[in-house]
Design a protein around this motif. Structure first.
Motif, PDB file in Angstrom:
ATOM      1  N   VAL A 107     -31.210 -37.800  13.422  1.00 44.52           N
ATOM      2  CA  VAL A 107     -32.604 -39.102  13.003  1.00 44.52           C
ATOM      3  C   VAL A 107     -33.375 -38.746  11.620  1.00 44.52           C
ATOM      4  O   VAL A 107     -33.514 -39.571  11.368  1.00 44.52           O
ATOM      5  CB  VAL A 107     -33.382 -38.509  14.013  1.00 44.52           C
ATOM      6  N   LEU A 108     -33.122 -37.710  10.972  1.00 43.22           N
ATOM      7  CA  LEU A 108     -33.779 -37.413  10.085  1.00 43.22           C
ATOM      8  C   LEU A 108     -32.936 -38.451   8.595  1.00 43.22           C
ATOM      9  O   LEU A 108     -33.830 -39.540   8.091  1.00 43.22           O
ATOM     10  CB  LEU A 108     -33.845 -36.468   8.616  1.00 43.22           C
ATOM     11  N   THR A 219     -37.753 -41.146  21.194  1.00 38.90           N
ATOM     12  CA  THR A 219     -36.386 -42.444  21.886  1.00 38.90           C
ATOM     13  C   THR A 219     -35.309 -42.057  21.333  1.00 38.90           C
ATOM     14  O   THR A 219     -34.174 -41.756  22.078  1.00 38.90           O
ATOM     15  CB  THR A 219     -36.537 -44.080  22.377  1.00 38.90           C
ATOM     16  N   VAL A 220     -34.838 -42.074  20.427  1.00 43.33           N
ATOM     17  CA  VAL A 220     -33.359 -42.132  19.817  1.00 43.33           C
ATOM     18  C   VAL A 220     -33.423 -40.489  19.816  1.00 43.33           C
ATOM     19  O   VAL A 220     -31.653 -41.017  20.139  1.00 43.33           O
ATOM     20  CB  VAL A 220     -33.713 -42.535  18.094  1.00 43.33           C
ATOM     21  N   ALA A 221     -34.383 -39.553  19.403  1.00 43.77           N
ATOM     22  CA  ALA A 221     -33.917 -38.555  19.998  1.00 43.77           C
ATOM     23  C   ALA A 221     -33.187 -37.856  20.871  1.00 43.77           C
ATOM     24  O   ALA A 221     -31.680 -37.360  20.662  1.00 43.77           O
ATOM     25  CB  ALA A 221     -34.677 -37.505  19.195  1.00 43.77           C
ATOM     26  N   ILE A 222     -33.585 -38.576  21.548  1.00 44.70           N
ATOM     27  CA  ILE A 222     -33.517 -38.334  23.776  1.00 44.70           C
ATOM     28  C   ILE A 222     -31.807 -38.970  23.233  1.00 44.70           C
ATOM     29  O   ILE A 222     -31.117 -38.545  24.383  1.00 44.70           O
ATOM     30  CB  ILE A 222     -34.602 -38.426  24.723  1.00 44.70           C
ATOM     31  N   VAL A 226     -28.276 -36.937  24.615  1.00 44.92           N
ATOM     32  CA  VAL A 226     -27.584 -37.256  25.963  1.00 44.92           C
ATOM     33  C   VAL A 226     -26.508 -37.842  24.576  1.00 44.92           C
ATOM     34  O   VAL A 226     -25.676 -36.676  25.597  1.00 44.92           O
ATOM     35  CB  VAL A 226     -27.709 -38.521  27.010  1.00 44.92           C
ATOM     36  N   ALA A 227     -25.911 -38.390  23.616  1.00 45.33           N
ATOM     37  CA  ALA A 227     -24.698 -38.653  23.627  1.00 45.33           C
ATOM     38  C   ALA A 227     -24.363 -37.481  22.816  1.00 45.33           C
ATOM     39  O   ALA A 227     -22.558 -37.257  23.489  1.00 45.33           O
ATOM     40  CB  ALA A 227     -24.788 -39.725  22.220  1.00 45.33           C
ATOM     41  N   THR A 228     -24.757 -36.315  22.246  1.00 45.09           N
ATOM     42  CA  THR A 228     -24.243 -35.594  21.712  1.00 45.09           C
ATOM     43  C   THR A 228     -23.728 -34.173  22.886  1.00 45.09           C
ATOM     44  O   THR A 228     -22.444 -34.219  22.980  1.00 45.09           O
ATOM     45  CB  THR A 228     -24.850 -34.602  20.504  1.00 45.09           C
ATOM     46  N   ILE A 287     -36.936 -43.135  27.415  1.00 45.91           N
ATOM     47  CA  ILE A 287     -35.482 -43.825  27.531  1.00 45.91           C
ATOM     48  C   ILE A 287     -35.341 -45.241  28.121  1.00 45.91           C
ATOM     49  O   ILE A 287     -35.254 -46.632  27.205  1.00 45.91           O
ATOM     50  CB  ILE A 287     -34.274 -43.079  28.897  1.00 45.91           C
ATOM     51  N   VAL A 288     -35.990 -45.536  28.848  1.00 40.27           N
ATOM     52  CA  VAL A 288     -36.058 -46.535  29.125  1.00 40.27           C
ATOM     53  C   VAL A 288     -36.900 -47.753  28.853  1.00 40.27           C
ATOM     54  O   VAL A 288     -36.558 -48.777  28.438  1.00 40.27           O
ATOM     55  CB  VAL A 288     -37.401 -46.754  30.973  1.00 40.27           C
ATOM     56  N   GLY A 289     -37.993 -47.222  28.244  1.00 42.82           N
ATOM     57  CA  GLY A 289     -38.909 -47.852  26.989  1.00 42.82           C
ATOM     58  C   GLY A 289     -38.090 -48.079  25.985  1.00 42.82           C
ATOM     59  O   GLY A 289     -37.523 -49.621  25.423  1.00 42.82           O
TER      60      GLY A 289
END
Lengths: 298, 299
Positions: A107-108, A219-222, A226-228, A287-289
């Motif tokens: 993210v950073l 949002t991006v971190a969540i 999940v992907a990781t 996530i939805v947002g």
């Protein structure tokens, strides 16, 4: 990894809570639709419901009465057996360490690149954007042979740290896409004001851009976590020994060992997905947002 | 949208400053994605086995071999079927669910939660769950068929050529319906009510309203759903690997799994990477319009 990339993300307000648009008769009609949707939803969730029911019943009961019967009594032993035999203490730790390093770092660096693309006068900006976003289309498996060779030369095969580089690289296109479009909505005026006061780019980035972008960063971190947590192919080719496996690869092994123990298998699958399900339920607004807000209004 | 223009040239930091922000991400991206992808292009022109230190440059012969490999023919066919079905079915179900959820429905948040849940589960766990449901003897699907007297329909869903590919597509559809649903739901809420009111005044039926108001207004959503689904469908690997391992026989092989088996089981790394190169070029070609649209908007 799923490529879920909205065009832009605005503050993560879930647009789905506003009033419905279609007019028409109220009351009865709404109840009918609710009923139909509830039946479909029940059907949709039935694989998971069945998994839960099976995981808490004795094996003999499952074998004797079949998968669709109601359990005669409940038990926790399936979870205990699955936990021990499935090596979950180890795979959980590995997946957690990996996510704890990879997600903040990803993210950073993505936010930094997103800031340069959105707010700094950068040469070749569109070329860089095009090259980075093109990464969304590239399948992981085109890179596995060279990555495997690189990691072997670096002595990082069978080591979860060997996964960090490839995971970062495949996360960057999506993260940069979302973050730069969020940053662009931050008014230039407040940045200019800070510059007049003598703040440099780094100060603007850390004291203004990042704090103003918390919804997008979360949002991006969540989604990245999940992907990781779910990544499979790199982990499959780079990790060999049981002590270094992540949850998805461990689960695949586990499946083989429990071929004839249906209740233990159900318990093991549940153990693997429970953290994701809890995180998703708690954080679903974000996530939805993140997935929907703004992506269609650009 | 506010603030799309770049800010005036900073007095301090200079023109190198943007690159200091960009370089960490770009370096990782180039080292672990661009460079390996380009090296694969090179390996695809060799006869390397993936193990030994030596290999020979063989030009395009790996590529010429592709059309004569019966498994590649099967894999391409399976990739095409997979792509069409796993785009069309989730998109249509997602649209129908979104329209239904957009009406006067109770418990909207919980329904939305249920339909999106499969999308966050690890693919391997989805494969495990469905492999377990499909179990010929103890699986819930055959048990259900027997319970309702359709014993004749009970069969080894994943264990026979005729049904295996379709059986693997069901969990993929289950997993992929939530995303279009969310996107369509957000888009539906952006359609101004006045459009429907005007259509009603003109005497348009519900069906006409759907075709002449709803569908055209959803065009940007259709575009994003289709572009992302297409990119995603071409990359299929995990689900098939974890559920059927390409089998029985080669009946569920796709390009991704066939590449994997060539590299890691048959020691034909050169040939395997040629397969990966082909699917990557197709994926990039179908993805370029989407990538361009995302880049254009920013300028």
């Amino acid at each position: 990894m799923t490529a879920i990339a909205p065009a832009q993300v605005t503050a993560a307000t879930s647009a789905t809570d506003t009033q419905p648009i279609s007019p028409g008769p109220k009351g009865r009609r709404g109840l009918v639709i609710t009923f139909v949707l509830a039946v479909v939803a029940l059907f949709w969730i039935s694989p998971l419901a069945l998994l839960v029911i099976t995981a808490v019943r004795p094996l003999a009961d499952f074998v004797g009465n079949g998968p669709l019967s109601w359990p005669d009594h409940l038990t926790w032993t399936n979870f205990k057996d699955a936990w021990d035999i499935g090596n979950f203490a180890t795979t959980y730790r590995n997946s957690a360490i990996l996510a704890a390093i990879k997600v903040p770092l990803g993210v950073l660096v993505s936010a930094m690149l997103g800031f340069a693309l959105a707010k700094l006068r950068m040469k070749f900006r569109r070329t860089v954007m095009f090259a980075v976003f093109l990464g969304l289309t590239i399948p992981i498996y085109i890179t596995i042979v060279p990555v495997f060779i690189m990691m072997r030369q670096a002595g990082l095969t069978d080591n979860i740290f060997g996964l960090i580089g490839p995971y970062l690289a495949f996360g960057i296109p999506f993260e940069v896409l979302v973050l730069q479009s969020f940053f662009r909505q931050i008014p230039d005026e407040i940045i200019e004001a800070a510059k007049v006061d003598g703040a440099g780019d780094w100060r603007v980035f850390f004291t203004m851009i990042l704090p103003l972008s918390v919804p997008a960063l979360v949002t991006v971190a969540i989604l990245d976590a999940v992907a990781t947590w779910n990544e499979f192919l790199f982990a499959l080719i780079l990790l060999n020994s049981d002590a270094h496996k992540t949850i998805p690869v461990g689960l695949l092994n586990f499946q083989g060992q429990f071929a004839n123990n249906n209740t233990g298998l159900a318990a093991g699958i549940l153990i693997a997905v429970v953290p994701i399900l809890i995180a998703y339920t708690l954080l679903q607004r974000w996530i939805v947002g993140g997935l929907t807000a703004g992506s269609l209004k650009g | 949208m506010a603030g799309t223009a770049a800010i005036p040239k900073p007095k301090r930091g200079g023109r190198w400053s943007p690159w200091l922000f960009a370089i960490p991400a770009l370096a990782v991206y180039v080292a672990f994605l661009v460079y390996p992808a380009v090296s694969s292009l090179f390996f695809s022109l060799t006869n390397w086995d993936g193990l030994s230190a030596t290999y020979k440059f063989v030009g395009l012969s790996n590529y010429f071999k592709l059309p004569h490999d019966p498994v590649v023919v099967t894999a391409v066919k399976n990739n095409l079927i997979w792509t069409v079905v796993t785009i069309a079915v989730p998109t249509v179900i997602g649209l129908v669910l979104a329209i239904a959820l957009n009406g006067k429905v109770h418990g909207k948040p919980i329904l939305r939660l249920i339909f999106y849940t499969p999308a966050v589960l690890p693919l391997v766990s989805i494969a495990s769950i469905w492999g377990w449901l499909y179990n010929p003897q103890y699986g819930a699907i055959n048990s259900l068929l027997r319970a309702i007297g359709l014993d004749g329909l009970a069969q080894p869903w994943l264990g026979q050529d005729s049904t295996a590919l379709w059986a693997v597509m069901v969990p993929a559809i289950w997993l992929r319906t939530g995303f279009p649903m969310l996107l369509y739901l957000a888009a539906l809420q952006g359609i101004p009510n006045e459009l429907y009111e005007a259509a009603t005044v003109d005497g348009a039926s519900k069906w006409q309203q759907f075709w002449h108001v709803t569908m055209p207004s959803l065009r940007p959503a259709h575009y994003i759903v289709l572009a992302l689904s297409l990119i995603d469908s071409f990359k299929v690997f995990d689900m098939i690997y974890a559920m059927t391992y390409g089998g029985p026989g080669t009946s569920t092989q796709v390009m991704g799994t066939w590449m994997y088996f060539n590299v890691f089981q048959y020691y034909q790394a050169g040939y395997g990477t040629a397969i990966a190169v082909v699917i990557t070029l197709v994926a990039i070609a179908v993805g370029i319009p989407y990538v361009r649209s995302q880049t254009r908007e920013a300028s």
